[in-house]
Each structure stands twice: as structure tokens, then as C-alpha cells.
Design a protein around this motif. Structure first.
Motif, PDB file in Angstrom:
ATOM      1  N   SER A  12       0.791  -1.354  -0.053  1.00 34.14           N
ATOM      2  CA  SER A  12       0.007   0.183   0.110  1.00 34.14           C
ATOM      3  C   SER A  12       0.943   1.157   0.108  1.00 34.14           C
ATOM      4  O   SER A  12       2.068   1.200   0.482  1.00 34.14           O
ATOM      5  N   ILE A  14       2.974   4.448   0.084  1.00 28.50           N
ATOM      6  CA  ILE A  14       4.535   4.790  -0.252  1.00 28.50           C
ATOM      7  C   ILE A  14       5.405   3.521  -0.643  1.00 28.50           C
ATOM      8  O   ILE A  14       6.107   3.461  -1.430  1.00 28.50           O
ATOM      9  N   ASP A  33       4.941  -7.611   3.456  1.00 31.27           N
ATOM     10  CA  ASP A  33       3.728  -6.924   4.169  1.00 31.27           C
ATOM     11  C   ASP A  33       2.886  -8.128   4.683  1.00 31.27           C
ATOM     12  O   ASP A  33       3.338  -9.322   4.859  1.00 31.27           O
ATOM     13  N   ASP A  42       4.363 -10.096   9.788  1.00 34.51           N
ATOM     14  CA  ASP A  42       3.622  -9.193  10.544  1.00 34.51           C
ATOM     15  C   ASP A  42       4.803  -8.396  11.508  1.00 34.51           C
ATOM     16  O   ASP A  42       5.546  -9.331  12.392  1.00 34.51           O
ATOM     17  N   LEU A  43       5.344  -7.501  11.050  1.00 35.51           N
ATOM     18  CA  LEU A  43       6.709  -6.910  11.833  1.00 35.51           C
ATOM     19  C   LEU A  43       6.337  -6.595  13.128  1.00 35.51           C
ATOM     20  O   LEU A  43       7.222  -5.813  13.989  1.00 35.51           O
ATOM     21  N   VAL A  70       9.899   0.624   4.812  1.00 40.35           N
ATOM     22  CA  VAL A  70       8.600   1.591   4.942  1.00 40.35           C
ATOM     23  C   VAL A  70       7.351   1.261   5.671  1.00 40.35           C
ATOM     24  O   VAL A  70       6.703   2.218   6.063  1.00 40.35           O
ATOM     25  N   TYR A 154       2.797   8.220  17.554  1.00 38.22           N
ATOM     26  CA  TYR A 154       3.315   8.080  16.317  1.00 38.22           C
ATOM     27  C   TYR A 154       4.353   9.333  16.290  1.00 38.22           C
ATOM     28  O   TYR A 154       5.520   8.742  15.497  1.00 38.22           O
ATOM     29  N   LYS A 158       8.471   8.316  15.303  1.00 37.64           N
ATOM     30  CA  LYS A 158       9.277   8.811  14.171  1.00 37.64           C
ATOM     31  C   LYS A 158      10.388   9.610  14.658  1.00 37.64           C
ATOM     32  O   LYS A 158      11.585   9.764  14.272  1.00 37.64           O
ATOM     33  N   GLY A 187       5.925  14.793   4.481  1.00 40.19           N
ATOM     34  CA  GLY A 187       5.037  15.568   4.782  1.00 40.19           C
ATOM     35  C   GLY A 187       3.816  14.771   4.722  1.00 40.19           C
ATOM     36  O   GLY A 187       3.759  13.565   4.970  1.00 40.19           O
ATOM     37  N   ILE A 189       1.369  12.772   2.740  1.00 43.65           N
ATOM     38  CA  ILE A 189       1.212  12.112   1.599  1.00 43.65           C
ATOM     39  C   ILE A 189      -0.361  11.332   1.217  1.00 43.65           C
ATOM     40  O   ILE A 189      -0.871  10.960   2.223  1.00 43.65           O
ATOM     41  N   THR A 191      -2.311   8.695   1.043  1.00 47.64           N
ATOM     42  CA  THR A 191      -2.338   7.361   0.690  1.00 47.64           C
ATOM     43  C   THR A 191      -3.450   6.770   1.750  1.00 47.64           C
ATOM     44  O   THR A 191      -4.019   7.522   2.583  1.00 47.64           O
ATOM     45  N   THR A 194      -3.645   8.468   5.558  1.00 50.08           N
ATOM     46  CA  THR A 194      -3.897   9.735   5.785  1.00 50.08           C
ATOM     47  C   THR A 194      -5.560   9.772   5.169  1.00 50.08           C
ATOM     48  O   THR A 194      -6.067  11.131   5.265  1.00 50.08           O
TER      49      THR A 194
END
Ligand SMILES: NC(=O)c1ccc[n+]([C@@H]2O[C@H](COP(=O)([O-])OP(=O)(O)OC[C@H]3O[C@@H](n4cnc5c(N)ncnc54)[C@H](O)[C@@H]3O)[C@@H](O)[C@H]2O)c1
Length: 260
Positions: A12, A14, A33, A42-43, A70, A154, A158, A187, A189, A191, A194
Motif C-alpha cells: 500500500s 508509499i 507486508d 507481521d513486523l 517503509v 506516532y 518517528k 509531509g 502524503i 495514501t 491519511t
């Protein structure tokens, strides 16, 4: 010989745009993924992180040229800590040995301009200490108020990721092994992550007030994919520990000349 790239979050947004761009450019891409991927993993936990390393080793024959970490979540929940921070570190640690056979190995991860927004100092410090149980417990507390402290989860992941890149990139494991390690900080994006935040004009305007993007506004995922592809490509021989803001100007507006 074409390069072999590994892209997490490839189903999905990016990650998908990065997978598609690299494939169009003739690279062999191993997508990772939780669904619709070459390696389904599953990370958020140790089993999936081990499955990622094992699956990529099997599909690549033991040699890859680049890692694009990503995959991520934006939910105000502990899972965001598990995937964004510990999943990303496990991806890079688990795949670094496979980069050893490449003539031009590269590693890139996706941070965010959200690292510049308010965060939780306690969570950031637990992440930096790589104490996953304590970080998950702190996120559990923050998540109890999703509209206020939950939102700090979140940005904290980051901020800690950007700090990790700065601290690790020049080390023997990365620069010393000839591997440029860098990050992009997007910034806003467009997807699935968002979509619910920018579906009306009012929502877009409200978000753009927090994340100003004077240059061309909200971006499509391929914009970030192009920057990632350069950082993870052969031409990048000397960028080391850089956080490249692909953000339409939010970093320049928010931090001004405090950073050079
Ligand atoms: N969209 C934005 O505005 C924006 C801004 C800054 C940073 N980012 C970052 O970019 C990255 C990609 O986000 P996106 O906008 O493309 O979101 P997205 O939701 O479209 O894609 C994220 C992908 O990560 C995968 N993923 C989630 N949890 C996983 C897990 N446990 N194991 C494996 N894969 C998992 C999802 O299945 C999905 O395919 C994330 O790290 C995100 O934090 C996004």
C-alpha cells in the motif's frame, strides 16, 4: 546484474509506489507486508520479524542490494510502537547481513515530519533505549486518551527513528561496512494512512495548518518513492545519516534556520 531491493509495507501507499518504481526501473523487488506480498510477515512481533529475514534470504538466494523499510502504522495504539520503531530496527538488523555481498549496498527508512510535532519524552527515551516491553507499556498508557496523548505515540516513534539513523549511520555496522543509511521524512502524503484525515476540504485545511506545505501541497506517494529510490540506489555513495524531508516545506517553515 539487476539490483535486488527489499521493500516493507509494499502492499500500500508509499511502499507500493516504491515497489512499482523500482520494478519499472528493472530491479528485482521483494515485497514484504502483512498481506499481498512476496514475504507475508507481521513486523509487530518476533515471529514475523524472523519470518521476514528468513523469507527474504530464501527468495534472494542470500544477497540483496538495498533495503527500504517503509511499513508503518499511524494508530494511537501500542502496535504503532511495535511496527514503526521495533519492526523497522528488526528489518534493518535482520537484512543487513544479506547486504554484505552487494557491490553497492544501501539502506533507507521512512521517518516523518511528525518527528517535529509534540511527542512524549518518556516514550522517546524508552525507544532510544530499545526497551520494547517498557515502550509498549508506556504506549498503553498514552493510548488511553486517543484524542490527546494517543497522538503522541506516532510522533514519538518517528522522532526516535530519526535519532536512531543519526546515531547509527556513521557506525562500523553501516558506514564502516560501506552502507549508506539514511531516512526520508515525508509531509502529508495521499495514501490509505491519511485518507480519513484529508477527505474533506475542512480536514485538509486543518491538517495543513499543523503541517504547512507551501510547495505544491499534499503529495502523491510516488514523490516519496522517487526520493527513496535515489537514496537506495547506486548513485548515492556519500549521504550518511541524513533525514531528507520530502514535505513541501513543512520543515523549513517549522524549524526555519535552527537547523543547517
Ligand atoms: N502518508 C503520510 O502522510 C505519511 C507521512 C509521513 C510518513 N509516513 C510513513 O510512510 C510509511 C508508509 O505509510 P503509507 O502512508 O504508505 O501508509 P499505508 O497505510 O498506505 O501503508 C503502510 C503499509 O504498511 C503495512 N504494515 C502495517 N503494519 C504492518 C505490520 N505489522 N507488518 C508488516 N507490514 C505492516 C500495511 O499493511 C501497509 O501496506 C509509514 O512508515 C508512515 O508512517 C506516511
Amino acid at each position: 546484474m539487476p539490483r535486488t531491493a527489499v521493500v516493507t509495507g509494499s502492499a500500500s501507499g508509499i511502499g507500493r509506489a516504491t515497489r512499482d518504481l523500482l520494478a519499472q526501473r528493472g530491479e528485482a523487488v521483494i515485497g514484504v507486508d502483512v498481506h499481498d506480498a512476496d514475504v507475508v510477515a507481521d513486523l509487530s512481533g518476533p515471529e514475523g520479524r524472523a519470518a521476514l529475514a528468513e523469507g527474504v534470504r530464501r527468495l534472494s538466494g542470500g544477497r540483496i542490494d538495498s533495503v527500504y523499510a517503509v511499513a508503518g502504522l499511524a494508530a494511537p495504539a501500542p502496535a504503532t510502537v511495535a511496527v514503526n520503531y521495533f519492526g523497522t530496527l528488526a528489518t534493518l538488523a535482520g537484512l543487513r547481513p544479506l547486504l554484505a555481498g552487494s557491490p553497492s549496498p544501501r539502506a533507507v527508512l521512512v521517518s516523518s515530519m511528525a518527528a517535529l510535532l509534540p511527542s512524549d519524552a518518556e516514550l522517546v527515551s524508552l525507544l532510544t533505549a530499545e526497551d520494547e516491553p517498557a515502550a509498549l507499556a508506556r504506549a498503553e498508557v498514552l493510548a488511553k486518551a486517543p484524542e490527546t496523548t494517543g497522538g503522541l505515540i506516532y510522533s514519538s516513534t518517528k522522532l526516535a527513528l530519526s535519532r536512531w539513523v543519526r546515531r547509527q549511520a556513521a557506525s562500523p555496522e553501516w558506514a564502516g561496512a560501506g552502507i549508506p543509511l539514511n531516512a526520508v521524512a515525508p509531509g502529508i502524503i495521499a495514501t490509505p494512512m491519511t485518507a480519513a484525515m484529508i477527505s474533506t476540504d475542512e480536514q485538509r485545511q486543518a491538517l495543513l495548518e499543523r503541517v504547512p506545505m507551501p510547495l505544491n501541497g499534499i503529495a502523491e506517494p510516488v514523490v516519496v518513492a522517487r526520493a527513496l529510490a535515489w537514496l537506495g540506489g547506486e548513485e548515492n555513495t556519500h549521504l550518511c545519516g541524513q533525514i531528507v524531508y520530502v514535505d513541501g516545506g513543512s520543515d523549513a517553515v517549522i524549524r526555519g534556520d535552527a537547523v543547517w
